[in-house]
Design a protein around this motif. Structure first.
Motif, PDB file in Angstrom:
ATOM      1  N   ASN A   1       0.655  -1.269  -0.070  1.00  0.00           N
ATOM      2  CA  ASN A   1      -0.069  -0.083   0.075  1.00  0.00           C
ATOM      3  C   ASN A   1       1.004   1.360  -0.156  1.00  0.00           C
ATOM      4  O   ASN A   1       0.230   2.494   0.040  1.00  0.00           O
TER       5      ASN A   1
ATOM      6  N   HIS B   1      -0.601   6.277   1.922  1.00  0.00           N
ATOM      7  CA  HIS B   1      -0.764   4.820   1.311  1.00  0.00           C
ATOM      8  C   HIS B   1      -1.730   5.155  -0.049  1.00  0.00           C
ATOM      9  O   HIS B   1      -2.357   6.122  -0.170  1.00  0.00           O
TER      10      HIS B   1
ATOM     11  N   TYR C   1      -4.274   2.890  -1.915  1.00  0.00           N
ATOM     12  CA  TYR C   1      -5.222   1.908  -1.749  1.00  0.00           C
ATOM     13  C   TYR C   1      -5.796   1.220  -2.858  1.00  0.00           C
ATOM     14  O   TYR C   1      -6.056   0.155  -2.988  1.00  0.00           O
TER      15      TYR C   1
ATOM     16  N   ILE D   1      -6.142  -5.055   2.859  1.00  0.00           N
ATOM     17  CA  ILE D   1      -5.802  -3.641   2.953  1.00  0.00           C
ATOM     18  C   ILE D   1      -5.398  -3.507   4.383  1.00  0.00           C
ATOM     19  O   ILE D   1      -6.157  -3.333   5.236  1.00  0.00           O
TER      20      ILE D   1
ATOM     21  N   TRP E   1     -10.487   6.372   4.735  1.00  0.00           N
ATOM     22  CA  TRP E   1     -10.761   5.174   4.387  1.00  0.00           C
ATOM     23  C   TRP E   1     -12.202   4.592   4.436  1.00  0.00           C
ATOM     24  O   TRP E   1     -12.884   4.346   3.788  1.00  0.00           O
TER      25      TRP E   1
END
Length: 129
Positions: free
Chosen positions: A85, A94, A96, A106, A119
């Protein structure tokens, strides 16, 4: 009686050479060997629910080779790797939605609170997670 779930991790860490060893051809077979020995050794332990490609060891072609071997040998468990990531070593954000990511989970290491919120509300819905 109590039971534990285990993510078994290959013995691969290379903090001082984070982005080098994962891309070096001379390290490809030793890294693969460590992953293979881990899987073959622990495949019959019912507590092992997944495999990890190591910890803080960059991300490169050697990880892709390890991932592909593990998924071919044992398709019943997930494979994870935090390094997939991150595009490079450091504290950059990161990434993703990488298409070249060799991880089934993840699993960012040490995400900030802002990254967790992003996220949950933006990235995961976009990826159908």
């Amino acid at each position: 009686e109590i039971g534990l779930y285990v993510v078994d991790e290959a013995n691969i860490e290379c903090h001082g050479h984070y982005d080098m060893i994962c891309r070096e051809d001379s390290f490809s077979l030793p890294m693969l060997d460590r992953a293979q020995r881990m899987v073959v050794r622990d495949q019959n332990h019912p507590c092992v629910i997944g495999w990890s490609l190591g910890n803080e060891a960059g991300y490169g072609a050697n990880h892709a080779m390890m991932y592909n071997w593990i998924k071919t040998y044992d398709s019943s468990r997930f494979v994870q790797y935090e390094g997939s990531n991150r595009p490079i070593w450091g504290q950059l954000p990161h990434v993703y939605d990488r298409v070249d990511s060799f991880t089934d989970v993840i699993c960012p290491m040490y995400p900030s609170i802002d990254e967790i919120i992003e996220w949950a509300y933006i990235t995961a819905p976009k990826l159908n997670e």
